[in-house]
Design a protein around this motif. Structure first.
Motif, short mmCIF file in Angstrom:
data_model
loop_
_atom_site.label_atom_id
_atom_site.label_comp_id
_atom_site.label_asym_id
_atom_site.label_seq_id
_atom_site.Cartn_x
_atom_site.Cartn_y
_atom_site.Cartn_z
N LYS A 158 34.21 70.87 26.65
CA LYS A 158 33.23 70.51 27.68
C LYS A 158 32.11 69.66 27.07
O LYS A 158 31.74 69.83 25.91
CB LYS A 158 32.65 71.76 28.33
CG LYS A 158 33.67 72.54 29.16
CD LYS A 158 33.01 73.66 29.93
CE LYS A 158 34.03 74.43 30.76
NZ LYS A 158 34.64 73.59 31.80
N ILE A 159 31.57 68.75 27.88
CA ILE A 159 30.48 67.88 27.46
C ILE A 159 29.36 67.96 28.49
O ILE A 159 29.59 67.94 29.70
CB ILE A 159 30.96 66.42 27.27
CG1 ILE A 159 29.81 65.54 26.78
CG2 ILE A 159 31.60 65.86 28.52
CD1 ILE A 159 30.25 64.16 26.30
N GLY A 160 28.12 68.06 28.02
CA GLY A 160 26.97 68.19 28.89
C GLY A 160 26.30 66.86 29.16
O GLY A 160 26.28 65.97 28.31
N ALA A 190 17.09 68.08 27.60
CA ALA A 190 16.69 69.23 26.77
C ALA A 190 17.52 70.47 27.12
O ALA A 190 17.94 71.22 26.24
CB ALA A 190 15.21 69.51 26.96
N LYS A 191 17.75 70.68 28.42
CA LYS A 191 18.56 71.84 28.82
C LYS A 191 20.02 71.66 28.42
O LYS A 191 20.71 72.63 28.08
CB LYS A 191 18.43 72.06 30.33
CG LYS A 191 17.06 72.57 30.76
CD LYS A 191 17.02 72.92 32.22
CE LYS A 191 15.64 73.43 32.63
NZ LYS A 191 15.24 74.65 31.89
N ALA A 192 20.51 70.43 28.43
CA ALA A 192 21.87 70.16 27.99
C ALA A 192 22.02 70.47 26.50
O ALA A 192 23.02 71.06 26.07
CB ALA A 192 22.25 68.71 28.28
N VAL A 193 21.02 70.07 25.71
CA VAL A 193 21.05 70.39 24.28
C VAL A 193 20.96 71.90 24.08
O VAL A 193 21.60 72.47 23.19
CB VAL A 193 19.91 69.67 23.54
CG1 VAL A 193 19.78 70.16 22.10
CG2 VAL A 193 20.15 68.16 23.55
N GLY A 194 20.21 72.57 24.94
CA GLY A 194 20.18 74.03 24.89
C GLY A 194 21.55 74.62 25.16
O GLY A 194 21.95 75.61 24.54
N ALA A 198 23.89 76.95 22.75
CA ALA A 198 24.41 78.23 23.24
C ALA A 198 25.93 78.28 23.25
O ALA A 198 26.52 79.32 23.57
CB ALA A 198 23.87 78.50 24.64
N GLY A 199 26.58 77.15 22.93
CA GLY A 199 28.03 77.11 22.91
C GLY A 199 28.66 76.87 24.27
O GLY A 199 29.88 76.97 24.41
N GLU A 200 27.85 76.53 25.27
CA GLU A 200 28.39 76.27 26.61
C GLU A 200 29.17 74.96 26.66
O GLU A 200 30.11 74.81 27.44
CB GLU A 200 27.24 76.21 27.62
CG GLU A 200 26.45 77.50 27.74
CD GLU A 200 25.17 77.34 28.53
OE1 GLU A 200 24.47 78.34 28.74
OE2 GLU A 200 24.85 76.20 28.93
N VAL A 201 28.75 74.00 25.84
CA VAL A 201 29.43 72.71 25.75
C VAL A 201 29.60 72.38 24.27
O VAL A 201 28.91 72.94 23.39
CB VAL A 201 28.63 71.58 26.45
CG1 VAL A 201 28.57 71.83 27.95
CG2 VAL A 201 27.23 71.44 25.86
#
Length: 283
Positions: A158-160, A190-194, A198-201
């Protein structure tokens, strides 16, 4: 010989000081309110302008000081397109009553934009923004080559992206829509980098300056590189200033001030203070 050299140096110094002094004559600068430079900056646009601070705020303040003026910031939210922003903040004013600024920061220095908005003058590019990808190198290899090669990994990972951004539009349309479900939307870079932390993306695609600022200066396990694909028609866009077209004297004066701030290193220092590497050319 030494006397002649010292005299020449003194003469050059005097000329340089005279050039700087010309900016200090605030009464000569054609602004709406004597002694004040009214500067339009975007709301919630870190690292450029947010919560009263940012690159564009510091740069606008430095320009005002160079002209011997007091900075007065007018904050605004982006409208539907840049043409609307230029109308509201530069040449006409907002229908809700906000009067236009003397100068607007963060305007793309683009020929087509300028031709479509002849009521303004766009000039003095101070940064070249580019798209970049920050990635977990254990999960995503360098993103380069054709889209079919560079983005194939995102059929699995996944990519944010920031919702509604250039990166968002590009990825949703890439590979005939095969990676649409792998694109994760965030309210900000900033939230995407977060989400990456967190390993979401496994990666985030966004403007380089916003990625650098979001990552911060601490050592990072992530790798970052430019987005360079034949399918990406926009590889970079210069950011500059805009003033009303019928005020060429202000444009000329601000242009000279910006050139001096770049020459003496002020612009580079301002970007560095906000965690961004200043660039005026592509990678």
């Amino acid at each position: 010989m030494w006397t002649k050299r010292r005299t020449s140096l003194r003469l050059l110094a005097g000329l340089a000081l005279a050039g700087l002094a010309s900016f200090a004559r605030a009464g000569d600068v054609p602004v709406q309110q004597p002694g004040v430079l009214r500067i339009a900056v975007y709301n919630d646009f870190a690292p450029y302008s947010a919560k009263g601070q940012g690159i564009d705020v510091d740069l606008g303040r430095a320009l005002a000081e160079k002209l011997g003026l007091k900075p007065d910031f007018v904050w605004f939210s982006a409208d539907d397109d840049m043409g609307d922003d230029l109308r509201n903040m530069v040449w006409k004013g907002h229908y809700l009553g906000t009067r236009p600024a003397d100068v607007m920061m963060h305007v793309p220095v683009d020929t087509r934009l300028a031709q479509a908005n002849k009521q303004v003058t766009i000039f003095a590019p101070y940064y070249l923004e580019t798209l970049a990808v920050v990635r977990d190198p254990q999960r995503v290899p360098p993103v380069s080559g054709s889209a079919a090669v560079a983005l194939e990994v995102f059929t699995r990972e996944k990519i944010g992206v920031e919702v509604g951004s250039l990166a968002d539009s590009f990825l949703l349309a890439s590979l005939s829509g095969r990676i649409r479900d792998q694109v994760v939307h965030y309210r900000s870079v900033a939230k995407a980098v977060g989400g990456l932390r967190a390993g979401e993306v496994a990666a985030v695609m966004a403007p380089k300056a916003e990625l650098e600022a979001a990552l911060g200066s601490a050592p990072s396990p992530y790798a970052m590189g430019p987005v360079k694909m034949p399918e990406m028609r926009i590889n970079g866009w210069a950011l500059g200033l805009a003033v009303k077209a019928d005020n060429p004297q202000l444009a000329d004066t601000l242009g000279q001030a910006m050139a001096q701030l770049e020459k003496d290193g002020t612009v580079k220092q301002i970007f560095a203070r906000h965690g961004v590497t200043h660039q005026t050319t592509g990678d």
